[in-house]
Design an enzyme around this catalytic site. Structure first.
Site, PDB file in Angstrom:
ATOM      1  N   ASN A  40      -2.774  66.381  -1.332  1.00 33.59           N
ATOM      2  CA  ASN A  40      -2.930  67.613  -0.284  1.00 33.59           C
ATOM      3  C   ASN A  40      -1.481  67.624   0.610  1.00 33.59           C
ATOM      4  O   ASN A  40      -0.409  67.653  -0.228  1.00 33.59           O
ATOM      5  CB  ASN A  40      -4.190  67.582   0.534  1.00 33.59           C
ATOM      6  CG  ASN A  40      -4.685  66.584   1.387  1.00 33.59           C
ATOM      7  OD1 ASN A  40      -5.055  65.354   0.745  1.00 33.59           O
ATOM      8  ND2 ASN A  40      -4.235  66.485   2.708  1.00 33.59           N
ATOM      9  N   ASP A  41      -1.697  67.699   1.771  1.00 29.58           N
ATOM     10  CA  ASP A  41      -0.368  68.300   2.603  1.00 29.58           C
ATOM     11  C   ASP A  41       0.821  67.554   2.307  1.00 29.58           C
ATOM     12  O   ASP A  41       0.977  66.245   2.127  1.00 29.58           O
ATOM     13  CB  ASP A  41      -0.662  67.993   4.255  1.00 29.58           C
ATOM     14  CG  ASP A  41      -1.935  68.261   4.468  1.00 29.58           C
ATOM     15  OD1 ASP A  41      -2.853  68.821   3.818  1.00 29.58           O
ATOM     16  OD2 ASP A  41      -2.320  67.858   5.691  1.00 29.58           O
ATOM     17  N   ARG A 169      -4.643  64.740  15.392  1.00 29.88           N
ATOM     18  CA  ARG A 169      -3.687  64.474  14.287  1.00 29.88           C
ATOM     19  C   ARG A 169      -2.724  65.062  13.849  1.00 29.88           C
ATOM     20  O   ARG A 169      -2.393  66.126  14.756  1.00 29.88           O
ATOM     21  CB  ARG A 169      -4.884  64.460  12.942  1.00 29.88           C
ATOM     22  CG  ARG A 169      -5.418  65.795  12.724  1.00 29.88           C
ATOM     23  CD  ARG A 169      -6.104  65.436  11.379  1.00 29.88           C
ATOM     24  NE  ARG A 169      -7.034  66.645  10.990  1.00 29.88           N
ATOM     25  CZ  ARG A 169      -8.317  66.770  11.445  1.00 29.88           C
ATOM     26  NH1 ARG A 169      -8.750  65.858  12.111  1.00 29.88           N
ATOM     27  NH2 ARG A 169      -8.759  67.911  11.091  1.00 29.88           N
ATOM     28  N   ASP A 170      -1.859  65.034  12.960  1.00 24.92           N
ATOM     29  CA  ASP A 170      -1.007  65.530  12.201  1.00 24.92           C
ATOM     30  C   ASP A 170       0.534  65.542  13.127  1.00 24.92           C
ATOM     31  O   ASP A 170       0.819  66.664  13.454  1.00 24.92           O
ATOM     32  CB  ASP A 170      -1.251  66.852  11.921  1.00 24.92           C
ATOM     33  CG  ASP A 170      -2.388  66.773  10.896  1.00 24.92           C
ATOM     34  OD1 ASP A 170      -2.838  65.859  10.476  1.00 24.92           O
ATOM     35  OD2 ASP A 170      -3.124  67.882  10.658  1.00 24.92           O
ATOM     36  N   GLU A 222      -4.827  72.273  12.365  1.00 29.87           N
ATOM     37  CA  GLU A 222      -4.365  71.276  11.704  1.00 29.87           C
ATOM     38  C   GLU A 222      -2.683  71.605  11.528  1.00 29.87           C
ATOM     39  O   GLU A 222      -2.277  72.527  11.535  1.00 29.87           O
ATOM     40  CB  GLU A 222      -4.789  71.042  10.446  1.00 29.87           C
ATOM     41  CG  GLU A 222      -6.533  70.619  10.466  1.00 29.87           C
ATOM     42  CD  GLU A 222      -6.946  70.268   9.052  1.00 29.87           C
ATOM     43  OE1 GLU A 222      -7.763  69.212   9.069  1.00 29.87           O
ATOM     44  OE2 GLU A 222      -7.030  71.211   8.076  1.00 29.87           O
ATOM     45  N   TRP A 309      -8.889  74.447   1.195  1.00 37.24           N
ATOM     46  CA  TRP A 309     -10.080  73.341   1.223  1.00 37.24           C
ATOM     47  C   TRP A 309     -11.185  74.175   0.812  1.00 37.24           C
ATOM     48  O   TRP A 309     -12.237  73.221   0.181  1.00 37.24           O
ATOM     49  CB  TRP A 309     -10.057  72.852   2.686  1.00 37.24           C
ATOM     50  CG  TRP A 309      -9.152  71.972   3.130  1.00 37.24           C
ATOM     51  CD1 TRP A 309      -7.983  71.930   3.923  1.00 37.24           C
ATOM     52  CD2 TRP A 309      -8.896  70.500   2.602  1.00 37.24           C
ATOM     53  NE1 TRP A 309      -7.552  70.818   4.021  1.00 37.24           N
ATOM     54  CE2 TRP A 309      -7.959  69.853   3.082  1.00 37.24           C
ATOM     55  CE3 TRP A 309      -9.809  69.789   1.380  1.00 37.24           C
ATOM     56  CZ2 TRP A 309      -7.622  68.745   2.922  1.00 37.24           C
ATOM     57  CZ3 TRP A 309      -9.445  68.566   1.263  1.00 37.24           C
ATOM     58  CH2 TRP A 309      -8.361  68.093   1.822  1.00 37.24           C
TER      59      TRP A 309
HETATM   60  C1  FRU Z   1      -5.146  68.938   6.313  1.00 41.37           C
HETATM   61  C2  FRU Z   1      -5.507  67.889   6.934  1.00 41.37           C
HETATM   62  C3  FRU Z   1      -4.985  67.051   7.869  1.00 41.37           C
HETATM   63  C4  FRU Z   1      -5.284  65.569   7.487  1.00 41.37           C
HETATM   64  C5  FRU Z   1      -5.090  65.621   6.287  1.00 41.37           C
HETATM   65  C6  FRU Z   1      -6.073  64.585   5.483  1.00 41.37           C
HETATM   66  O1  FRU Z   1      -5.100  69.417   5.081  1.00 41.37           O
HETATM   67  O2  FRU Z   1      -7.133  67.635   6.975  1.00 41.37           O
HETATM   68  O3  FRU Z   1      -5.322  67.608   9.071  1.00 41.37           O
HETATM   69  O4  FRU Z   1      -4.197  64.823   8.291  1.00 41.37           O
HETATM   70  O5  FRU Z   1      -5.473  66.823   5.663  1.00 41.37           O
HETATM   71  O6  FRU Z   1      -5.739  64.271   4.138  1.00 41.37           O
END
Ligand code: FRU
Length: 501
Positions: A40-41, A169-170, A222, A309
């Site tokens: 993912n990210d 987070r992030d 996020e 998602w």
């Molecule tokens: C966004 C997210 C972030 C998190 C990550 C976890 O897609 O939910 O907020 O850090 O993915 O994989």
């Protein structure tokens, strides 16, 4: 035995080919995907010494989300990527729980502000990420690398920022030269709030201000980022705060942005009468900008995760891999009567890997025009004058009864991207969809650039004033392309197709 050996080897050869071709049906050719497993990210997009780094959320053990670690790929040209071993793996805690490495960023600590590197060493890389303990905590931690991201040490006094929260987070960090400090933007997702912190050494962080509770709050916030972005045709720059959150269509995900000023402490947004989205498609999320770009890049560059998602876990890409990344996009701002707006384009480097396949100029279309080119991997640019037509369409990934349709309605100025008949759509009830955006013609013209890559479509409209990114999963793979005009004649001022080597 001698006689059956050739048959046996042919059989084994076919088996290998078969098992490789089936899952590869949707494998993009010039968009980065991990050789196997879930992604993912994008995390830690950073440039150092001729290399662009793409770290990313990665499950080393399977093609569903879990065991989140930082995968790693590098590129010399933002074009071809080489996969490297996992950079930051999930790890065990003394109490038997695990810490996952959630999203974050990487910076080059060229002044050794952290003290992690030898005196005078200017190439130290520091990763700032969310340390996630499932169901218990999210805090920000750091790790450092003195060998261009190949090997890492976690800071022994982690976490460096902890509010005692489960959702926090992030982190995304920039260097703010005016104050000689690092500035971190990080979110409290459930509170729709971004926070700004500053630090002199990447280890001790103090709160500067908060921004939030406005814009799109239909989904949690996020992956924020704060970037100084040049305004086209001027010497001015403005600050852009991007947040991954909800989509214009309820219950999907997208990214929104705010344009404003940042004085080293507070972000003040311009007045805006509408919510601004980075990409109007369903599959562009968690994009962050590159850090430490060389001066030769006059605009910031970002890469996003291609997925939503809502159905990310179920996209039918086979058992091997799942999820991918956009091409690198440079972005800037345009001053309009309604305020500043984001403009984005694929980086110019993409062209260096292309070969012209087809080109025409000034062609009148009346009804259907089938292009003399077939394919599922291409970069198509077209400039259309609808003239007397009421509707014009561009149909790609077209086979009997199957197509992804880009449609422009002159009266309503609505551009739509319709994947309802694009192929496999039933794997999830929410996948089949149509996006709609308002696009005024410019001097009577509509310009489109479509990057197509097996299962990924990135559409840039009116020279990047709008972007729409989507997965599509064609079944028959004829790869036909056509343009149509309805209600009158339209003119193709120019059209070119490039294939990608
Ligand atoms: C966004 C997210 C972030 C998190 C990550 C976890 O897609 O939910 O907020 O850090 O993915 O994989």
């Amino acid at each position: 035995m001698k006689k059956i050996a050739p048959f046996l080897s042919f059989f084994l050869f076919s088996l290998v080919c078969f098992s490789q071709t089936i899952p590869q049906e949707y494998r993009p050719q010039y968009h980065y995907t991990a050789p196997k497993n879930w992604v993912n990210d994008p995390n830690g997009l950073v440039y150092l010494d001729g290399e662009y780094h793409l770290f990313y959320q990665y499950n080393p053990f399977g093609n569903v989300w879990g065991h989140m670690s930082w995968g790693h790929a590098v590129s010399k040209d933002l074009n071809r990527w080489e996969t490297l071993p996992v950079a930051l793996p999930e790890f065990d805690n003394p109490d038997g729980t695990q810490t996952m490495i959630f999203s974050g960023c990487a910076v080059i600590d060229s002044l050794n502000t952290s003290g992690f590197f030898e005196k005078g060493f200017t190439k130290g890389m520091v990763a700032v990420f969310t340390s996630h303990i499932e169901g218990k905590a999210q805090h920000q931690s750091i790790a450092y690398s003195a060998d261009k991201g190949r090997t890492w040490k976690r800071y022994d006094k982690n976490p460096v920022l902890d509010l005692g929260m489960k959702d926090f987070r992030d982190p995304n960090v920039i260097w703010y030269p005016e104050k000689q400090v690092w500035i971190m933007t990080v979110v409290k997702p459930l509170e729709y709030t971004a926070q700004f912190y500053e630090s002199k050494d990447l280890k001790t962080w103090s709160l500067l201000s908060e921004f939030g509770k406005q814009g799109d709050m239909t989904k949690i916030w996020e992956c924020p980022s704060l970037t100084k972005v040049p305004v086209e045709g001027s010497n001015e720059s403005k600050w852009v705060l991007m947040i991954s959150s909800g989509h214009r269509q309820k219950n999907y995900l997208a990214m929104q942005y705010f344009v404003g000023d940042f004085d080293g402490k507070t972000f003040t947004p311009q007045k805006q009468n509408e919510i601004l989205y980075v990409d109007e498609g369903k599959d562009f999320y968690a994009a962050i900008p590159f850090s430490n770009l060389p001066k030769s890049h006059t605009k910031p560059i970002m890469i996003g995760w291609i997925n939503d998602w809502e159905y990310a876990r179920e996209i039918p890409t086979g058992d091997t891999w799942r999820g991918g990344f956009s091409v690198a996009r440079e972005f800037s701002l345009k001053k309009t009567a309604e305020g500043f707006r984001l403009v984005q384009q694929p980086v110019a480097q993409l062209k260096s890997a292309q070969k012209e396949a087809f080109r025409i100029k000034n062609k009148v279309i009346d009804g259907v025009y089938n292009l003399p080119f077939k394919g599922e991997v291409f970069d198509l640019e077209v400039e259309l004058r609808p003239h007397r037509a009421k509707v014009v369409t561009l149909n790609v990934f077209q086979s009997q009864g199957e197509a992804t349709v880009i449609r422009y309605d002159v009266a309503t100025q609505e551009l739509s991207l319709d994947r309802t008949k694009s192929g496999q759509v039933n794997f999830h009830p929410r996948f089949s969809s149509v996006e709609r955006v308002k696009v005024p013609l410019k001097e009577g013209k509509l310009s489109l650039r479509l990057l197509a890559d097996k299962s990924i479509l990135e559409l840039f409209v009116q020279n990047g004033e709008q972007a729409l990114t989507e997965w599509v999963f064609p079944i028959q793979h004829e790869g036909e392309i056509s343009l149509t005009s309805e209600g009158g004649k339209a003119n193709i001022s120019a059209l070119s197709i490039h294939t990608i080597r």
